[in-house]
Design a protein around this motif. Structure first.
Motif, mmCIF file in Angstrom:
data_model
loop_
_atom_site.group_PDB
_atom_site.id
_atom_site.type_symbol
_atom_site.label_atom_id
_atom_site.label_comp_id
_atom_site.label_asym_id
_atom_site.label_seq_id
_atom_site.Cartn_x
_atom_site.Cartn_y
_atom_site.Cartn_z
ATOM 1 N N ARG A 303 36.736 39.267 33.914
ATOM 2 C CA ARG A 303 37.268 39.828 35.164
ATOM 3 C C ARG A 303 37.046 38.864 36.327
ATOM 4 O O ARG A 303 37.911 38.717 37.192
ATOM 5 N N THR A 304 35.873 38.196 36.324
ATOM 6 C CA THR A 304 35.591 37.239 37.387
ATOM 7 C C THR A 304 36.560 36.065 37.324
ATOM 8 O O THR A 304 37.050 35.597 38.368
ATOM 9 N N ARG A 306 39.640 36.043 36.112
ATOM 10 C CA ARG A 306 40.959 36.495 36.566
ATOM 11 C C ARG A 306 40.988 36.686 38.073
ATOM 12 O O ARG A 306 41.968 36.346 38.746
ATOM 13 N N ARG A 307 39.882 37.220 38.630
ATOM 14 C CA ARG A 307 39.822 37.404 40.082
ATOM 15 C C ARG A 307 39.840 36.065 40.801
ATOM 16 O O ARG A 307 40.540 35.884 41.793
ATOM 17 N N ASP A 308 39.069 35.099 40.261
ATOM 18 C CA ASP A 308 39.035 33.773 40.889
ATOM 19 C C ASP A 308 40.396 33.102 40.829
ATOM 20 O O ASP A 308 40.797 32.382 41.761
ATOM 21 N N ASP A 323 46.879 41.303 35.367
ATOM 22 C CA ASP A 323 47.032 40.635 36.663
ATOM 23 C C ASP A 323 47.274 41.661 37.762
ATOM 24 O O ASP A 323 46.732 41.569 38.867
ATOM 25 N N VAL A 326 44.000 43.377 38.554
ATOM 26 C CA VAL A 326 43.111 42.516 39.338
ATOM 27 C C VAL A 326 43.536 42.504 40.795
ATOM 28 O O VAL A 326 42.713 42.632 41.716
ATOM 29 N N ARG A 327 44.844 42.371 41.053
ATOM 30 C CA ARG A 327 45.335 42.355 42.438
ATOM 31 C C ARG A 327 45.099 43.699 43.129
ATOM 32 O O ARG A 327 44.758 43.742 44.313
ATOM 33 N N LEU A 330 41.508 43.741 44.160
ATOM 34 C CA LEU A 330 41.268 42.888 45.336
ATOM 35 C C LEU A 330 41.781 43.557 46.612
ATOM 36 O O LEU A 330 41.167 43.423 47.679
ATOM 37 N N THR A 353 34.494 30.669 45.868
ATOM 38 C CA THR A 353 34.908 30.362 44.504
ATOM 39 C C THR A 353 35.116 28.863 44.318
ATOM 40 O O THR A 353 34.699 28.282 43.308
#
Length: 404
Positions: A303-304, A306-308, A323, A326-327, A330, A353
């Motif tokens: 998850r980290t 994909r977030r980065d 995706d 994740v968005r 965020l 990041t």
């Protein structure tokens, strides 16, 4: 009335102390002694990757018991245990000799000795069963275990053997530990490596001899392996593993014995099943090492990542459900605006990041050159937390080309 029934009807210090009937008290005490001893002594076999030696030694005790009975002509427990110990030690030394004197692999040497000794034991046991000597009845219990047939004096013999073996471990712990993990270094500093390895083998034989009456030769290997496997999931340092293995073995032995006596089930298999359950639970749930813990950590790292990826490239095309999720996450955290651009907090997170990635790149390039106070495992998602501020400063200086 047989001997066990007569003793069961008489007052006993053990049954009085535990507040249980004689048979139950003796079984639980025997399982306790077995659990502590097999936990501590079995650790040396497991961490030497010689667990199957314990299995072979356990099977090799059967001909020793039969020969001891033929020599003595009666079922004298100390004599039978002595025969089991001698046979187990001979089998262990024979395995080592075959392994060193030939090109046979260790697993093949173990298989040859185990099958040979066990077959000899079965032949002797069958011969005794077909004889007219009624005293031979019950010798098969050393194969399958019969804790209900233990007497208080048997437990006393087991406890004496256990105390002697644990005393040896306490006195020679440092030398045994050094030989266990680095025999080359142990030899370089003058330790008698061969003698210490023989001591470890003898300790394994003692653990097996103590356990064959309770769980039998076939299941004894489980009592040698399970406590250490469980303890290794919970501790890193060998002294802690030894203590934890002894405690876990004791808990498994007592819990299994209590369950067996209450449910009128065979003690040995129930004790082993209890240990199996504990070991599986530790393998799944142990903090930091358990399978579920590792899976959870791996999912968090994914998850980290994909977030980065979204933070560093917020204008990249959206692809797939993950995706989108994740968005959405965020946006809930205020890092991504509704139009897909980064907010002020999102830009700060993106800068963090980028810095973390730069530090990881510096670690990959200059990691061997920095000074660390001890052996540490770097975490790509938190290099500062895993290595410390001083290591991070050294990495930055090396990456910038400045002297440390």
């Amino acid at each position: 009335m047989d001997g066990v029934s007569e003793l069961a009807s008489e007052p006993s210090m053990l049954s009085t102390a535990l507040g249980l009937p004689y048979t139950d008290a003796v079984v639980i005490a025997g399982a306790l002694v077995l659990g502590i001893t097999s936990g501590v002594l079995g650790a040396f076999a497991v961490l030497r990757r010689r667990s199957l030696v314990g299995d072979a030694v356990a099977h090799a005790t059967l001909p020793g018991v039969c020969v001891a009975f033929l020599v003595a002509g009666m079922k004298d427990v100390p004599g039978l245990l002595l025969g089991a110990a001698i046979a187990g030690l001979v089998a262990a030394l024979l395995m080592v000799g075959i392994e060193r004197a030939s090109r046979i692999r260790p697993d093949a040497a173990i298989g040859v000795v185990l099958s040979g000794f066990f077959a000899f034991g079965v032949v002797l046991l069958t011969h005794l069963s077909n004889s007219s000597d009624a005293d031979q009845a019950g010798l098969e219990n050393y194969l399958f275990g019969q804790a209900a047939g233990l007497l208080e004096r048997d437990v006393a013999v087991m406890a004496g053997l256990a105390a002697s073996a644990l005393l040896v471990v306490g006195v020679l712990r440092r030398a045994l530990t050094t030989t266990l993990f680095d025999p080359a270094y142990a030899g370089a500093i003058g330790l008698p490596v061969r003698a210490l390895e023989t001591v470890m083998t003898a300790l394994l034989v003692v653990a097996v001899v103590i356990g064959v009456r309770v769980v039998g030769a076939i299941l004894m290997v489980a009592m040698l392996v399970v406590p250490t496997v469980t303890a290794r999931q919970l501790a890193d340092r060998f002294p802690r593993v030894l203590v934890l293995a002894g405690l876990i073995g004791a808990a498994v032995g007592v819990t299994g014995a209590l369950t067996a006596t209450r449910g009128q089930l065979p003690t040995g298999p129930v004790v082993v099943l209890t240990g199996f359950t504990v070991a599986v639970a530790a393998l799944l749930l142990a903090p930091g090492r358990g399978v579920l813990w590792q899976a959870r950590r791996l999912a968090a790292r994914r998850r980290t990542v994909r977030r980065d990826a979204v933070l560093t490239q917020p204008d990249a095309p959206v692809s797939g459900l993950r995706d989108r999720l994740v968005r959405a996450g965020l946006r809930r955290r205020g890092l991504l605006a509704a139009d897909g651009t980064l907010t002020a907090a999102g830009r700060a997170a993106a800068a963090e990041t980028a810095e973390r990635r730069a530090l990881w790149t510096a670690w990959l390039e200059h990691g061997p050159s920095i000074r660390l106070p001890d052996a540490r495992e770097p975490d790509p998602t938190d290099l500062r937390g895993s290595l410390g501020d001083d290591a991070v400063a050294q990495l930055r200086a090396l990456a910038a080309g400045a002297p440390r």
